[in-house]
Design an enzyme around this catalytic site. Structure first.
Site, short mmCIF file in Angstrom:
data_model
loop_
_atom_site.label_atom_id
_atom_site.label_comp_id
_atom_site.label_asym_id
_atom_site.label_seq_id
_atom_site.Cartn_x
_atom_site.Cartn_y
_atom_site.Cartn_z
N ASP A 231 3.55 -6.61 -3.31
CA ASP A 231 4.22 -7.68 -2.68
C ASP A 231 5.55 -7.14 -2.01
O ASP A 231 6.36 -6.35 -2.77
CB ASP A 231 4.67 -8.52 -4.00
CG ASP A 231 5.16 -9.68 -3.75
OD1 ASP A 231 4.38 -10.70 -3.15
OD2 ASP A 231 6.38 -10.05 -4.16
N GLU A 293 -4.21 11.29 -8.70
CA GLU A 293 -4.95 11.66 -9.95
C GLU A 293 -6.13 11.00 -10.63
O GLU A 293 -6.62 11.59 -11.39
CB GLU A 293 -3.64 11.63 -11.04
CG GLU A 293 -2.57 12.36 -10.69
CD GLU A 293 -1.12 12.12 -11.36
OE1 GLU A 293 -1.39 11.59 -12.76
OE2 GLU A 293 -0.09 12.07 -11.09
C1 NOJ Z 1 4.96 -12.71 -1.38
C2 NOJ Z 1 3.94 -13.35 -2.09
O1 NOJ Z 1 2.81 -13.62 -1.47
C3 NOJ Z 1 4.53 -14.63 -2.17
O2 NOJ Z 1 3.92 -15.88 -2.81
C4 NOJ Z 1 5.87 -14.75 -3.11
O3 NOJ Z 1 6.60 -15.98 -3.11
C5 NOJ Z 1 6.90 -13.63 -2.41
N1 NOJ Z 1 6.32 -12.45 -2.04
C6 NOJ Z 1 7.84 -13.23 -3.44
O4 NOJ Z 1 7.33 -12.48 -4.16
#
Ligand code: NOJ
Ligand code: CA
Length: 585
Positions: A231, A293
């Site tokens: 993310d 690994e």
């Molecule tokens: C991207 C994620 O896909 C989204 O849903 C989220 O709100 C933001 N990152 C923050 O984590």
């Protein structure tokens, strides 16, 4: 743009944009990966919120669809301030979704069915419920506990102004000041949160943070996961000194154009000192070494809204991540010349680092492509749609969505599908404000409608309460009544249904090895600006994005076409807003 622009310089045939890859490479190079959004896929225990046992019980659907892997959005312990992208414990399952044992059961059933499992990793920020943040509140400024996050003194005479002018991607200031009322703290420091106030950003210059996440990786690798979707992979390191920035911060649109270089398609990208800093790459090199690994070709895929595409390719250099989401394709809408440019540039930049590109049209952050493509401007990307906004043309949107998907699945590389798109699901475009949950809706006072409309629980059975999503019929967001026509059971085995179109496409993609194939523009369509025609092995993918039918090559056998049920069969001509796969020799 002509067909010859944007091709890699070292290819000798001017029409070739991508040479075939080895057929026996690691699984992720050509994988079709299906995104499950746990709270909305299937509810096992009837509380109206999807859960891990619900997913496990429906894995057969994914195996029958023919995908290679499942990516699960977060199911970790979380107060759900951002639907689980606010993690309070990275090593446990939230009781809302089940238990660690439920996760193990899901993983082992998936593996039995031949499906890999990719989990979400949220390293940019934690929840404010995370033990680290709670410890930081209990310790004074300058403590090692505060140093895991980005706490700063404020500006102004009494520190009453935020430390810099950054805005949150969800709207409002990116800083929250500690107060005795809210935090039980009176030192008045501020903390940074690029997203919601409940998602404090970690300080990735701190070795303790790095060590912790390497350990989290190992925790899930040891359990047997096949990879991680990372993310905000472009946001973890901020420019030194956290300098002011006057640009525009937004989740899905970015400031188009600013990052463009040398005529490369800009796609979408977040700009500014909080994104795409060189320092992130060192983190991924370390993570790559951890994954290496382990046996079994474990993988990392970056969620990085950066532009231009050559910047994105830096995330998938040989010693970094394996894949990065190619959002430029998603963002380009329904514009053949622009899409051709994105396709050519995607291959050029990824081939230059030896990585496969990915293709994606929908996910839990954007309006579903069946609805986006039915808007008057099919290349626009609103952040959610409400009843008072322009309503998409449902039939046109579905027609184009099916055509877009058939184009995408005909291209070499890896492809990501978002749950429900195999049913042709439109967005819920009329959710009332009272049921919305996306923090972006609240932080912008409803100016941005937010992402709830693409997160509505799936319809499995047309005539069951809650369309079979939950045994009690409860659903955490209401489903539109019109979704009865999209339920999986009414499409199953019905020729021409969207579900059968996806199944047929995935079968052919596998048998024709389209994922590891090559891509060359078809010269017959050099003068057809609305057509994207790509030769991949002995399959010719022809997408007609215009409204006027175009002639198909004489004698070509139609393997599959995207037209809606009830359309005339594709013969010598391809209608507008339609894609066909043809056998050519
Ligand atoms: C991207 C994620 O896909 C989204 O849903 C989220 O709100 C933001 N990152 C923050 O984590
Ligand atoms: Ca449940």
């Amino acid at each position: 743009m002509t067909l010859l622009e944007n091709r890699p310089a070292d290819l000798t045939d001017p029409l070739v944009v991508h040479e075939p890859g080895p057929a026996d490479g690691p699984w992720w190079r050509d994988a079709v990966i299906y995104q499950v959004y746990p709270r909305s896929f299937a509810d096992g225990n009837g509380d109206g919120i999807g859960d891990l046992p619900g997913i496990t019980a429906r894995l057969d659907h994914l195996a029958a669809l023919g995908v290679d892997a499942v990516w699960l959005s977060p199911f970790y312990r979380s107060p759900q301030a951002d639907a689980g992208y606010d993690v309070a414990d990275y090593r446990d399952v939230d009781p809302l979704f089940g238990t660690l044992e439920d996760f193990d059961a899901l993983l082992s059933r998936a593996h039995e069915l031949g499906l890999r499992v990719v989990v979400d990793l949220v390293p940019n920020h934690t929840s404010d419920d995370h033990v680290w943040f709670q410890e930081a509140l209990r310790t004074p400024p300058g403590s090692p506990e505060r140093a895991r996050y980005l706490f700063r003194d404020g500006r102004g005479e009494h520190g009453e102004l935020p430390p810099n002018n950054w805005q949150s991607i969800f709207g409002g200031d990116a800083w929250t000041r500690l107060t005795p009322e809210k935090h039980g703290v009176d030192d008045g420091q501020w903390y940074l949160h690029l997203f919601d106030t409940r998602q404090p950003d970690l300080d990735w210059t701190n070795p303790e943070v790095r060590a912790e996440f390497e350990d989290v990786l190992r925790f899930w690798l040891d359990r047997g996961v096949d990879g991680f979707r990372v993310d905000v992979a472009h946001g973890m390191v901020k420019a030194e000194g956290l300098p002011d920035w006057d640009g525009h911060v937004a989740m899905i649109d970015g400031a188009e154009g600013e990052g463009a270089a040398d005529g490369e398609p800009t796609g979408v990208g977040n700009q500014g000192p909080m994104f795409d800093q060189d320092g992130v790459h060192e983190i991924y090199r370390t993570w790559r070494a951890v994954l290496d690994e382990y046996d079994g070709d474990r993988m990392l895929v970056a969620e990085a809204w950066v532009e231009p595409l050559s910047r994105l390719a830096r995330y998938v250099r040989p010693d970094e991540m394996h894949q990065a989401f190619n959002f430029a394709f998603l963002a380009t809408g329904w514009d053949a010349p622009a899409l051709r440019k994105v396709v050519a540039a995607s291959y050029a930049v990824n081939d230059s680092v030896g990585a496969p590109t990915t293709w994606v049209l929908s996910n839990h952050d954007v309006v579903r492509h069946a609805s986006r493509l039915g808007l008057t401007d099919p290349s626009s990307r609103p952040n959610g749609i409400a009843a008072e906004d322009e309503q998409p043309d449902e039939e046109l949107g579905l027609r184009r969505a099916r055509a877009a998907t058939l184009l995408l699945l005909g291209l070499p590389g890896s492809a990501y599908l978002y749950q429900g798109e195999e049913l042709g699901l439109p967005e819920h475009t009329a959710l009332p404000a009272e049921v919305r949950e996306d923090p972006a809706f609240f932080r912008t006072n409803g100016v941005e409608r937010g992402r709830d409309g693409c997160r509505v629980p799936l319809p499995w059975q047309a005539d069951a309460p809650g369309f079979g999503y939950s045994p009690t019929g409860d659903t955490w967001l209401p489903q539109p009544a019109s979704w009865a026509a999209y339920a999986a059971d009414v499409q199953d085995g019905v020729p021409g249904s969207t579900l059968e179109l996806y199944r047929a496409a995935l079968r052919l993609r596998r048998s024709e090895r389209l994922g590891t194939g090559g891509a060359a523009w078809e010269p017959a369509y050099a003068d057809a600006p609305e057509v994207i025609a790509v030769r991949n092995g002995s399959v010719l993918v022809v997408a007609n994005l215009g409204s006027v039918p175009v002639a198909l090559p004489e004698g070509a056998e139609v393997l599959l076409a995207s037209g809606l049920p009830g359309d005339a069969e594709v013969g010598t001509e391809l209608p507008g807003d339609t894609t066909a796969w043809l056998r050519v020799r």
